[in-house]
Design a protein around this motif. Structure first.
Motif, PDB file in Angstrom:
ATOM      1  N   LEU A 124       0.562  -9.989  -0.907  1.00 37.90           N
ATOM      2  CA  LEU A 124       0.960  -8.691  -0.377  1.00 37.90           C
ATOM      3  C   LEU A 124      -0.234  -7.943   0.223  1.00 37.90           C
ATOM      4  CD1 LEU A 124       3.401  -7.601  -3.226  1.00 37.90           C
ATOM      5  CD2 LEU A 124       4.018  -8.065  -0.843  1.00 37.90           C
ATOM      6  N   ALA A 125      -1.410  -8.099  -0.380  1.00 35.27           N
ATOM      7  CA  ALA A 125      -2.612  -7.466   0.174  1.00 35.27           C
ATOM      8  C   ALA A 125      -2.915  -8.029   1.560  1.00 35.27           C
ATOM      9  CB  ALA A 125      -3.792  -7.670  -0.771  1.00 35.27           C
ATOM     10  N   ALA A 126      -2.809  -9.360   1.712  1.00 33.19           N
ATOM     11  CA  ALA A 126      -3.047  -9.981   3.010  1.00 33.19           C
ATOM     12  C   ALA A 126      -1.988  -9.538   4.017  1.00 33.19           C
ATOM     13  CB  ALA A 126      -3.040 -11.502   2.866  1.00 33.19           C
ATOM     14  N   GLU A 127      -0.750  -9.432   3.562  1.00 33.26           N
ATOM     15  CA  GLU A 127       0.328  -8.989   4.449  1.00 33.26           C
ATOM     16  C   GLU A 127       0.072  -7.572   4.952  1.00 33.26           C
ATOM     17  OE1 GLU A 127       4.995  -7.689   3.952  1.00 33.26           O
ATOM     18  OE2 GLU A 127       4.295  -9.444   2.822  1.00 33.26           O
ATOM     19  N   TRP A 128      -0.391  -6.703   4.043  1.00 34.29           N
ATOM     20  CA  TRP A 128      -0.637  -5.323   4.458  1.00 34.29           C
ATOM     21  C   TRP A 128      -1.779  -5.252   5.476  1.00 34.29           C
ATOM     22  CZ3 TRP A 128       1.884  -0.968   4.407  1.00 34.29           C
ATOM     23  CH2 TRP A 128       1.205   0.212   4.728  1.00 34.29           C
ATOM     24  N   GLU A 129      -2.837  -6.010   5.241  1.00 33.40           N
ATOM     25  CA  GLU A 129      -3.967  -6.006   6.161  1.00 33.40           C
ATOM     26  C   GLU A 129      -3.569  -6.526   7.538  1.00 33.40           C
ATOM     27  OE1 GLU A 129      -6.852  -4.656   5.709  1.00 33.40           O
ATOM     28  OE2 GLU A 129      -6.309  -4.068   3.661  1.00 33.40           O
ATOM     29  N   ILE A 180      -1.753  10.507  -5.435  1.00 29.73           N
ATOM     30  CA  ILE A 180      -1.650   9.046  -5.452  1.00 29.73           C
ATOM     31  C   ILE A 180      -2.267   8.485  -6.725  1.00 29.73           C
ATOM     32  CG2 ILE A 180      -2.514   6.940  -4.354  1.00 29.73           C
ATOM     33  CD1 ILE A 180      -2.121   8.387  -1.653  1.00 29.73           C
ATOM     34  N   GLU A 181      -3.442   8.989  -7.104  1.00 27.40           N
ATOM     35  CA  GLU A 181      -4.071   8.519  -8.340  1.00 27.40           C
ATOM     36  C   GLU A 181      -3.194   8.825  -9.553  1.00 27.40           C
ATOM     37  OE1 GLU A 181      -6.757   6.655  -8.594  1.00 27.40           O
ATOM     38  OE2 GLU A 181      -6.958   6.673  -6.416  1.00 27.40           O
ATOM     39  N   PHE A 182      -2.551   9.983  -9.542  1.00 33.31           N
ATOM     40  CA  PHE A 182      -1.666  10.353 -10.640  1.00 33.31           C
ATOM     41  C   PHE A 182      -0.462   9.421 -10.682  1.00 33.31           C
ATOM     42  CE2 PHE A 182       1.209  13.871 -12.503  1.00 33.31           C
ATOM     43  CZ  PHE A 182       0.962  13.428 -13.789  1.00 33.31           C
ATOM     44  N   GLU A 202      -5.528  -0.924  -5.646  1.00 33.30           N
ATOM     45  CA  GLU A 202      -6.003  -0.970  -4.265  1.00 33.30           C
ATOM     46  C   GLU A 202      -4.833  -0.911  -3.280  1.00 33.30           C
ATOM     47  OE1 GLU A 202      -8.499  -4.295  -3.548  1.00 33.30           O
ATOM     48  OE2 GLU A 202     -10.180  -3.520  -4.736  1.00 33.30           O
ATOM     49  N   LEU A 203      -3.782  -1.679  -3.568  1.00 32.83           N
ATOM     50  CA  LEU A 203      -2.625  -1.671  -2.679  1.00 32.83           C
ATOM     51  C   LEU A 203      -1.929  -0.320  -2.686  1.00 32.83           C
ATOM     52  CD1 LEU A 203      -1.064  -5.202  -3.235  1.00 32.83           C
ATOM     53  CD2 LEU A 203      -1.723  -4.206  -1.050  1.00 32.83           C
ATOM     54  N   ALA A 204      -1.793   0.272  -3.864  1.00 37.48           N
ATOM     55  CA  ALA A 204      -1.120   1.566  -3.955  1.00 37.48           C
ATOM     56  C   ALA A 204      -1.887   2.632  -3.184  1.00 37.48           C
ATOM     57  CB  ALA A 204      -0.970   1.971  -5.414  1.00 37.48           C
ATOM     58  N   ARG A 205      -3.202   2.587  -3.242  1.00 34.35           N
ATOM     59  CA  ARG A 205      -4.003   3.583  -2.522  1.00 34.35           C
ATOM     60  C   ARG A 205      -3.894   3.404  -1.004  1.00 34.35           C
ATOM     61  NH1 ARG A 205      -8.217   2.154  -6.723  1.00 34.35           N
ATOM     62  NH2 ARG A 205      -8.065   3.789  -8.309  1.00 34.35           N
ATOM     63  N   LYS A 206      -3.814   2.159  -0.554  1.00 37.38           N
ATOM     64  CA  LYS A 206      -3.750   1.903   0.887  1.00 37.38           C
ATOM     65  C   LYS A 206      -2.362   2.141   1.461  1.00 37.38           C
ATOM     66  CE  LYS A 206      -7.349  -1.694   0.940  1.00 37.38           C
ATOM     67  NZ  LYS A 206      -7.608  -3.142   1.149  1.00 37.38           N
ATOM     68  N   ALA A 207      -1.330   1.722   0.740  1.00 38.25           N
ATOM     69  CA  ALA A 207       0.016   1.682   1.321  1.00 38.25           C
ATOM     70  C   ALA A 207       0.951   2.756   0.784  1.00 38.25           C
ATOM     71  CB  ALA A 207       0.630   0.288   1.064  1.00 38.25           C
ATOM     72  N   ARG A 244      -4.277  -5.312 -12.365  1.00 39.02           N
ATOM     73  CA  ARG A 244      -4.322  -3.853 -12.302  1.00 39.02           C
ATOM     74  C   ARG A 244      -5.201  -3.376 -11.138  1.00 39.02           C
ATOM     75  NH1 ARG A 244      -3.185  -1.447 -17.466  1.00 39.02           N
ATOM     76  NH2 ARG A 244      -5.008  -0.105 -17.430  1.00 39.02           N
ATOM     77  N   ARG A 245      -6.321  -4.077 -10.904  1.00 40.83           N
ATOM     78  CA  ARG A 245      -7.214  -3.701  -9.798  1.00 40.83           C
ATOM     79  C   ARG A 245      -6.511  -3.896  -8.455  1.00 40.83           C
ATOM     80  NH1 ARG A 245     -10.197  -5.780  -6.010  1.00 40.83           N
ATOM     81  NH2 ARG A 245      -9.624  -7.911  -6.549  1.00 40.83           N
ATOM     82  N   LEU A 246      -5.867  -5.053  -8.286  1.00 40.90           N
ATOM     83  CA  LEU A 246      -5.153  -5.323  -7.037  1.00 40.90           C
ATOM     84  C   LEU A 246      -4.049  -4.302  -6.796  1.00 40.90           C
ATOM     85  CD1 LEU A 246      -4.879  -9.206  -7.332  1.00 40.90           C
ATOM     86  CD2 LEU A 246      -6.137  -7.955  -5.560  1.00 40.90           C
TER      87      LEU A 246
END
Length: 251
Positions: free
Chosen positions: A166-171, A13-15, A125-130, A120-122
């Motif tokens: 999108l972050a709120a939607e995922w949560e 995922i990090e890659f 975070e989303l990519a790591r969670k979803a 980039r931070r947001l």
């Protein structure tokens, strides 16, 4: 074995985040490179053809005539009407750029090459969670793939507000069901798939890095906007030199 799979998943995922980040930067830099410098390159090609033709007209030498024909052939022809109006018209009518040109108002400047640090931070975070690679069931994978497609599009535009939505939607979304313990065969198959995925991403990363735009972008990773300005300044100098040379030939 299960712990090894988890570690491999997170590493992949990090890659993928790193590759996608660089892909967006290359894509944006390519667009801005064409938008900002394309007309200068076209002007240089036209001047080179005109200079070659002026030399051939003076000398009448067959070799000069051949070089003039080659230089003229290298000049891109004017695009047709369809190409000229491509991207000018959308569902709301004329694009802002087209309206500005037709009304002689200033065209809005190109956007920054890189998304902001907060964007980039947001995105990370989303990519790591979803990330779809975290799914075990096919329905959950499809849901994640559709969601990450929207995340990638928002990131490519540098849209911080949409990423926060999108972050709120995922949560607020459904919580994935508890995963059952995998059998050894499933874990081995998962590790094999992760390795294949990593190999595919490695190829994509090398292609991006070795591309002309990727190589140029790596020259100024912290300030690619300034690199564009430096190249533009060099091209302006070349245009001035060519124009002076042509003026001497046609006197």
């Amino acid at each position: 074995m299960e712990r090894a799979v988890r570690v491999a998943e997170q590493a992949l995922i990090e890659f993928e985040i790193a590759v996608e980040t660089f892909r967006v930067e290359v894509e944006n830099f390519s667009r801005l490179h064409h938008q900002k410098l394309g007309p200068m390159y076209a002007r240089l090609d036209e001047l080179d053809a005109s200079i070659a033709e002026a030399r051939a007209a003076r000398s009448g030498d067959p070799e000069d005539l051949r070089l003039a024909r080659e230089a003229r052939a290298a000049v891109l022809p004017l695009p047709g009407v369809e190409a000229l109006f491509d991207d000018w018209i959308d569902s709301d009518g004329l694009s802002p750029e087209a309206a500005a040109m037709l009304t002689e108002r200033p065209v809005r400047p190109p956007q920054r090459v890189r998304p902001s640090e907060e964007v980039r931070r947001l995105y990370r975070e989303l990519a790591r969670k979803a990330h779809p690679d975290l799914a075990r069931e096919e329905d959950e994978r499809k849901r994640r793939e559709e969601f990450i497609t929207r995340v990638n599009a928002a990131y490519a535009r540098g849209d911080e507000g949409l990423l926060r939505e999108l972050a709120a939607e995922w949560e607020a979304g459904p919580v994935p069901a508890e995963e059952r313990l995998s059998e050894s065969e499933e874990l081995y198959a998962r590790l094999e798939w992760l390795a294949q995925r990593k190999d595919m991403l490695s190829v994509l990363a090398r292609e991006l890095e070795d591309s002309a735009i990727g190589s140029m972008l790596r020259l100024a990773p912290e300030d690619p906007d300034r690199l564009l300005e430096e190249i533009a300044e060099q091209l302006r100098g070349q245009v001035t030199e060519r124009e002076a040379e042509l003026a001497e030939l046609v006197q």
